[in-house]
Design a protein around this motif. Sequence first.
Motif, PDB file in Angstrom:
ATOM      1  N   ALA A  57      65.714  10.807  10.812  1.00 21.40           N
ATOM      2  CA  ALA A  57      64.428  11.370  11.223  1.00 21.40           C
ATOM      3  C   ALA A  57      64.537  12.864  11.488  1.00 21.40           C
ATOM      4  O   ALA A  57      63.585  13.615  11.265  1.00 21.40           O
ATOM      5  N   ARG A  58      65.724  13.286  11.944  1.00 19.07           N
ATOM      6  CA  ARG A  58      65.922  14.693  12.257  1.00 19.07           C
ATOM      7  C   ARG A  58      67.265  15.164  11.709  1.00 19.07           C
ATOM      8  O   ARG A  58      68.199  14.370  11.565  1.00 19.07           O
ATOM      9  N   ARG A  59      67.349  16.455  11.451  1.00 19.77           N
ATOM     10  CA  ARG A  59      68.570  17.006  10.861  1.00 19.77           C
ATOM     11  C   ARG A  59      68.964  18.290  11.585  1.00 19.77           C
ATOM     12  O   ARG A  59      68.113  19.131  11.893  1.00 19.77           O
ATOM     13  N   ILE A  60      70.258  18.414  11.856  1.00 16.53           N
ATOM     14  CA  ILE A  60      70.835  19.651  12.381  1.00 16.53           C
ATOM     15  C   ILE A  60      71.708  20.243  11.286  1.00 16.53           C
ATOM     16  O   ILE A  60      72.596  19.566  10.756  1.00 16.53           O
ATOM     17  N   ARG A  61      71.467  21.492  10.946  1.00 19.57           N
ATOM     18  CA  ARG A  61      72.285  22.188   9.955  1.00 19.57           C
ATOM     19  C   ARG A  61      73.056  23.294  10.659  1.00 19.57           C
ATOM     20  O   ARG A  61      72.460  24.164  11.306  1.00 19.57           O
ATOM     21  N   LEU A  62      74.379  23.254  10.566  1.00 24.50           N
ATOM     22  CA  LEU A  62      75.232  24.285  11.157  1.00 24.50           C
ATOM     23  C   LEU A  62      75.554  25.303  10.071  1.00 24.50           C
ATOM     24  O   LEU A  62      76.133  24.959   9.038  1.00 24.50           O
ATOM     25  N   ARG A  63      75.163  26.563  10.306  1.00 21.11           N
ATOM     26  CA  ARG A  63      75.264  27.613   9.301  1.00 21.11           C
ATOM     27  C   ARG A  63      76.205  28.717   9.781  1.00 21.11           C
ATOM     28  O   ARG A  63      76.258  29.030  10.972  1.00 21.11           O
ATOM     29  N   PHE A  64      76.906  29.340   8.832  1.00 18.91           N
ATOM     30  CA  PHE A  64      77.856  30.400   9.161  1.00 18.91           C
ATOM     31  C   PHE A  64      77.707  31.559   8.185  1.00 18.91           C
ATOM     32  O   PHE A  64      77.138  31.411   7.106  1.00 18.91           O
ATOM     33  N   PHE A  65      78.229  32.722   8.601  1.00 23.38           N
ATOM     34  CA  PHE A  65      78.172  33.943   7.803  1.00 23.38           C
ATOM     35  C   PHE A  65      76.732  34.319   7.466  1.00 23.38           C
ATOM     36  O   PHE A  65      76.410  34.697   6.343  1.00 23.38           O
TER      37      PHE A  65
ATOM     38  N   PHE B 167      67.833  36.255   6.995  1.00 27.58           N
ATOM     39  CA  PHE B 167      69.260  36.447   7.248  1.00 27.58           C
ATOM     40  C   PHE B 167      69.880  37.233   6.106  1.00 27.58           C
ATOM     41  O   PHE B 167      69.499  37.064   4.932  1.00 27.58           O
ATOM     42  N   GLU B 168      70.853  38.054   6.435  1.00 21.47           N
ATOM     43  CA  GLU B 168      71.720  38.648   5.419  1.00 21.47           C
ATOM     44  C   GLU B 168      73.023  37.862   5.398  1.00 21.47           C
ATOM     45  O   GLU B 168      73.619  37.594   6.447  1.00 21.47           O
ATOM     46  N   ARG B 169      73.440  37.494   4.209  1.00 24.96           N
ATOM     47  CA  ARG B 169      74.730  36.823   4.065  1.00 24.96           C
ATOM     48  C   ARG B 169      75.844  37.821   4.376  1.00 24.96           C
ATOM     49  O   ARG B 169      75.816  38.961   3.908  1.00 24.96           O
ATOM     50  N   THR B 170      76.784  37.411   5.234  1.00 23.28           N
ATOM     51  CA  THR B 170      77.912  38.273   5.559  1.00 23.28           C
ATOM     52  C   THR B 170      79.182  37.724   4.919  1.00 23.28           C
ATOM     53  O   THR B 170      79.214  36.605   4.404  1.00 23.28           O
ATOM     54  N   ALA B 171      80.227  38.532   4.956  1.00 25.23           N
ATOM     55  CA  ALA B 171      81.531  38.137   4.414  1.00 25.23           C
ATOM     56  C   ALA B 171      82.615  38.707   5.315  1.00 25.23           C
ATOM     57  O   ALA B 171      82.417  39.757   5.941  1.00 25.23           O
ATOM     58  N   PRO B 172      83.753  38.040   5.408  1.00 25.94           N
ATOM     59  CA  PRO B 172      84.845  38.564   6.234  1.00 25.94           C
ATOM     60  C   PRO B 172      85.259  39.958   5.766  1.00 25.94           C
ATOM     61  O   PRO B 172      85.306  40.230   4.558  1.00 25.94           O
ATOM     62  N   ASP B 173      85.534  40.846   6.745  1.00 25.22           N
ATOM     63  CA  ASP B 173      85.904  42.223   6.392  1.00 25.22           C
ATOM     64  C   ASP B 173      87.403  42.454   6.389  1.00 25.22           C
ATOM     65  O   ASP B 173      87.869  43.587   6.185  1.00 25.22           O
ATOM     66  N   GLY B 174      88.178  41.393   6.634  1.00 23.80           N
ATOM     67  CA  GLY B 174      89.629  41.521   6.623  1.00 23.80           C
ATOM     68  C   GLY B 174      90.211  42.007   7.932  1.00 23.80           C
ATOM     69  O   GLY B 174      91.436  42.079   8.085  1.00 23.80           O
ATOM     70  N   ALA B 175      89.344  42.338   8.909  1.00 28.23           N
ATOM     71  CA  ALA B 175      89.827  42.836  10.202  1.00 28.23           C
ATOM     72  C   ALA B 175      89.301  41.991  11.350  1.00 28.23           C
ATOM     73  O   ALA B 175      89.257  42.440  12.487  1.00 28.23           O
ATOM     74  N   GLY B 176      88.893  40.763  11.048  1.00 32.94           N
ATOM     75  CA  GLY B 176      88.393  39.867  12.080  1.00 32.94           C
ATOM     76  C   GLY B 176      86.898  39.921  12.278  1.00 32.94           C
ATOM     77  O   GLY B 176      86.351  39.136  13.052  1.00 32.94           O
ATOM     78  N   GLY B 177      86.216  40.823  11.586  1.00 35.19           N
ATOM     79  CA  GLY B 177      84.770  40.926  11.681  1.00 35.19           C
ATOM     80  C   GLY B 177      84.118  40.534  10.374  1.00 35.19           C
ATOM     81  O   GLY B 177      84.718  39.878   9.522  1.00 35.19           O
ATOM     82  N   VAL B 178      82.877  40.956  10.209  1.00 29.06           N
ATOM     83  CA  VAL B 178      82.140  40.662   8.984  1.00 29.06           C
ATOM     84  C   VAL B 178      81.421  41.913   8.510  1.00 29.06           C
ATOM     85  O   VAL B 178      81.194  42.851   9.277  1.00 29.06           O
TER      86      VAL B 178
END
Length: 444
Positions: free
Chosen positions: A258-266, A284-295
């Motif tokens: 009846a209901r749905r939870i969607r867990l989204r990342f980046f 939303f803007e899609r992000t990507a890992p920056d190689g230094a722990g951020g996005v």
Amino acid sequence: MLRVAVVGSGPSGCYTAQSLIQRDPEVHVDVLDRLPCPYGLVRYGVAPDHEKIKSLQGSLRTVLEHERVRFLGGVRVGGPGGLPVEHLRGLYHAVVYCVGAATDRRLGIPGEELPGSWSATEFVSWYSAHPDAADAGFLRGVRSAVVIGVGNVAVDVTRMLVRGAAELRPTDIPQAALDTLAASGLTEVQMAGRRGPAQARFTTKELRELGGLPGTEVTVDPAELALDPADPGALPAGPRRNVEVLRDWAARPATPAARRIRLRFFLRPVELLAEGGRVAAVRFERTAPDGAGGVTGTGRYEDVPAQLVLRSVGYRGVPLEGLPFDPASGTIPHREGRVLRDGVPSPGEYVAGWIKRGPTGVIGTNRPCAKETVTSLLADAPALGRADVPADPVEALRAAGVAPVPWDGWLAIERAEAELGARLGRGVVKLADWDTLLGAARVP
């Protein structure tokens, strides 16, 4: 005899009072709170279906019932209509401010002020019966919601949005909130974070609760999990378990629910979009890992439909008139709990809890924080013994036009909440507005 006022009756205030009475057999503590009810975020921030955490009220109660501790509710300190800090300081040998972090951080994006866009704090206050909260029609006409943030508060509000009446009825949730949630037409909640699952701040216990909600399917996009470069085997235990749970959900086939939870990342929110004068979607803007722990942003965008948006990106302290404040950290400047005015410790003024260290840690983190402050206060005690402190500060408060709600008043509120629950065929049901609370406490 040392008389100390502790402003705030949440965990940090109660732990401060407890440490004081344990370490000094002569100290007397008045615990002041703006509300007529004690326990702070344990009463007004813990979700009603988390009864084990709410049971912490029992240990806080023991502190407030101690013979050398008094609870004085309904006492506003600072601000319009409040007791000036300078006046309060004159009534006690020392004052410890444990006022928490009363507001929320903002996203700072276009459309954030649209109707239908709220802080998670406001939503939590509503279903927790905070007397300042209003029935803002959170769920009116809502079919889908977006929760921005991936911490425990975000998980709490996501879970509460899809909870059914059968699960909430045994809790102390106010009747109006129960009725609204039970009648909700919401079918989907998306919870989104700008970084990957390895950086999510929720605990595994909270996360797993989402998977046990009746009539609700939890989905995770395998492609979003794959974007995270972190090696699960190299992660600390908590994030590693989170990733394991998320991967398990991502591998499950879809099932009717009846209901749905969607867990989204980046996904980083960049704008709330309007339709008919209220929020209709989150861009939303899609992000990507920056190689230094951020996005970093990718320049690719996704619009997610939502008639309700709850931001859950952290708490923030607010200034208390008459006290110094650091706007960068949202805290009162201090050194080992001693309030600093122009860089110098201010005699008899102290802080503990989130207003001291920022909104970090769990409830138990307040214990060592309070102990550090109490150690400083007691070390200063020989210099704090002013002779002009009144024998009974309560009489001085009344003379200043303040009518404190005593512990007996709080007990009367408890009885009224039990009686309300009995009339509704439930257990204890919280009273949700100032007039009813003060009427129950028999305060004119």
